[in-house]
Design a protein around this motif. Structure first.
Motif, PDB file in Angstrom:
ATOM      1  N   ALA A  79       3.765  -0.401 -38.127  1.00 48.34           N
ATOM      2  CA  ALA A  79       2.957   0.447 -39.001  1.00 48.34           C
ATOM      3  C   ALA A  79       3.718   1.728 -39.345  1.00 48.34           C
ATOM      4  O   ALA A  79       4.752   2.046 -38.746  1.00 48.34           O
ATOM      5  N   LEU A 125      -4.010   7.659 -41.958  1.00 47.90           N
ATOM      6  CA  LEU A 125      -4.312   6.257 -41.707  1.00 47.90           C
ATOM      7  C   LEU A 125      -4.567   5.531 -43.024  1.00 47.90           C
ATOM      8  O   LEU A 125      -5.229   6.043 -43.925  1.00 47.90           O
ATOM      9  N   ASP A 126      -4.032   4.303 -43.103  1.00 50.65           N
ATOM     10  CA  ASP A 126      -4.259   3.422 -44.254  1.00 50.65           C
ATOM     11  C   ASP A 126      -3.785   4.016 -45.577  1.00 50.65           C
ATOM     12  O   ASP A 126      -4.303   3.672 -46.639  1.00 50.65           O
ATOM     13  N   HIS A 127      -2.833   4.934 -45.556  1.00 52.35           N
ATOM     14  CA  HIS A 127      -2.343   5.458 -46.823  1.00 52.35           C
ATOM     15  C   HIS A 127      -1.531   4.382 -47.541  1.00 52.35           C
ATOM     16  O   HIS A 127      -0.897   3.532 -46.915  1.00 52.35           O
ATOM     17  N   GLY A 164      -0.655  -0.831 -36.339  1.00 49.57           N
ATOM     18  CA  GLY A 164      -1.913  -0.649 -37.049  1.00 49.57           C
ATOM     19  C   GLY A 164      -2.590  -1.984 -37.245  1.00 49.57           C
ATOM     20  O   GLY A 164      -2.016  -3.044 -36.978  1.00 49.57           O
ATOM     21  N   SER A 165      -3.831  -1.976 -37.694  1.00 47.41           N
ATOM     22  CA  SER A 165      -4.574  -3.210 -37.943  1.00 47.41           C
ATOM     23  C   SER A 165      -5.384  -3.068 -39.209  1.00 47.41           C
ATOM     24  O   SER A 165      -5.495  -1.980 -39.788  1.00 47.41           O
ATOM     25  N   ALA A 166      -5.966  -4.185 -39.649  1.00 46.12           N
ATOM     26  CA  ALA A 166      -6.787  -4.168 -40.855  1.00 46.12           C
ATOM     27  C   ALA A 166      -7.995  -3.256 -40.701  1.00 46.12           C
ATOM     28  O   ALA A 166      -8.567  -2.774 -41.681  1.00 46.12           O
ATOM     29  N   GLU A 167      -8.424  -3.020 -39.469  1.00 47.95           N
ATOM     30  CA  GLU A 167      -9.568  -2.156 -39.205  1.00 47.95           C
ATOM     31  C   GLU A 167      -9.178  -0.679 -39.145  1.00 47.95           C
ATOM     32  O   GLU A 167     -10.031   0.186 -38.900  1.00 47.95           O
ATOM     33  N   GLY A 168      -7.904  -0.405 -39.334  1.00 48.88           N
ATOM     34  CA  GLY A 168      -7.456   0.979 -39.318  1.00 48.88           C
ATOM     35  C   GLY A 168      -7.175   1.522 -37.947  1.00 48.88           C
ATOM     36  O   GLY A 168      -7.050   2.734 -37.774  1.00 48.88           O
ATOM     37  N   TRP A 176      -5.096   2.500 -34.630  1.00 50.18           N
ATOM     38  CA  TRP A 176      -3.774   3.105 -34.443  1.00 50.18           C
ATOM     39  C   TRP A 176      -3.443   3.062 -32.961  1.00 50.18           C
ATOM     40  O   TRP A 176      -4.226   3.476 -32.122  1.00 50.18           O
TER      41      TRP A 176
END
Length: 353
Positions: free
Chosen positions: A107, A113-115, A149-153, A155
């Protein structure tokens, strides 16, 4: 007691300050020291002894995989045939021909997060956060501090061990950290690896681990500690640390047990705030060198200490006068300083008045 330093070597080396104030000097258990200097789009590798002998040409040059990324702590294999780079979204091994040997994706170290990413691998995201990597002394493993990281955000930072041949993950340890940066430290026993994670004002985390066969064992030394991992020496089973704000130096066993401690002489003086610097280490098996900053006079002085008791032996005096520099001990009886105005890298040895 005053101890006079003797100048062993001196060479003009532009940009050489990162060898004493940074992680550009890579030392191995066999006693070798190599300078890893970024120059343009390449990482130049220089043998330190050859540099002082006047050799200007690097022994190897590795193309930077992400020229716009200037963070992370990189490493070069013991035989000099490949370099491993700690990037913002990957750990990548590169050969001397510039070709990618393998890549381990992770990641993004960017703090949001998730940028989104543009899809351009050269894109550098906002933030200075970074990890680090280190090739083991036998050249078989790459230890890396990465973020997942994961699809759920979610960390989570991880400490992974990779096969140096193909980048395959062999083992991992979850970490309870939110890093600004990190660095690795190889123990000369060839078995243990140290990881120091800086989290800014949130403190320092310190870990050790070992891998025997397929088994990876790690231990967290952070209960009641806020300490920077500084150095190890083959003659000592443990390691040297400095308190986050320079309050004391400590020698530890590998399990974290404190074997010796040194505090600034002004520790009991409420009107002074002297502090140990972040550049202490083993000059040799018997001696530690450390810098001490006098906050009242904004003066940094270098001191030699007994490596087993951390009792102060004396202040270092330099024949040319005051040396305003960080220090980098080499473990072989010498240490480095850097004269920034003259762009000179100096190597010193211990003398006596």
């Amino acid at each position: 007691m005053s101890i006079t330093a003797q100048l062993r070597d001196s060479v003009r080396l532009p940009g050489g300050g990162v060898l004493v104030n940074g992680f550009a000097l890579e030392s191995r258990a066999n006693g070798s020291h190599r300078a890893l200097l970024r120059n343009g789009h390449g990482l130049e590798v220089h043998d330190l002894d050859e540099v002082f002998a006047g050799e200007r040409a690097p022994s190897a040059v590795f193309a930077l995989p992400w020229p716009g990324w200037d963070r992370g702590v990189d490493s070069v294999s013991p035989d000099g045939t490949f370099a491993v780079f700690s990037g913002q979204r990957a750990v990548r091994a590169v050969g001397t021909d510039g070709q990618t040997l393998w890549e381990y994706r992770h990641a993004c170290w960017g703090p949001e997060l998730d940028h989104p990413h543009s899809g351009d691998e050269q894109e550098v995201c906002r933030g200075s956060e970074h990890g680090s990597c280190r090739v083991s002394d036998d050249g078989r493993l790459v230890w890396a501090h990465v973020v997942a990281g994961s699809a759920e955000g979610d960390w989570q930072e991880r400490w992974v061990v990779l096969d140096a041949r193909d980048g395959r993950e062999l083992a991992r340890l979850p970490l309870d950290s939110v890093a600004e940066g990190s660095h690795h430290l190889c123990h000369p026993d060839g078995v243990h690896m140290g990881l120091c994670i800086g989290m800014g004002q949130d403190g320092i985390l310190l870990h050790w681990a070992r891998r025997d066969g397929e088994e990876l064992t790690g231990w967290d030394l952070n209960k009641g500690m806020d300490r920077i991992l500084m150095d190890v020496h083959a003659a000592h089973p443990g390691f040297l640390t400095v308190e986050h704000y320079g309050g004391d130096l400590r020698l530890h066993a590998l399990d974290g047990t404190v074997l010796a401690e040194a505090v600034p002489e002004s520790a009991d003086d409420e009107e002074r705030d002297d502090a140990w610097g972040y550049d202490c280490g083993f000059v040799d098996a018997a001696t530690v060198i450390a810098s001490l900053t006098d906050a009242d006079e904004d003066l940094t002085r270098h001191w030699l200490l007994d490596a087993r008791t951390l009792e102060i032996r004396g202040e270092v005096t330099y024949p040319a006068g005051a040396v305003d520099s960080w220090i980098r001990p080499l473990g072989d009886g010498t240490w480095l300083t850097y004269d920034a105005p003259g762009e000179r890298l100096n190597r010193w040895a211990q003398g006596a008045d």
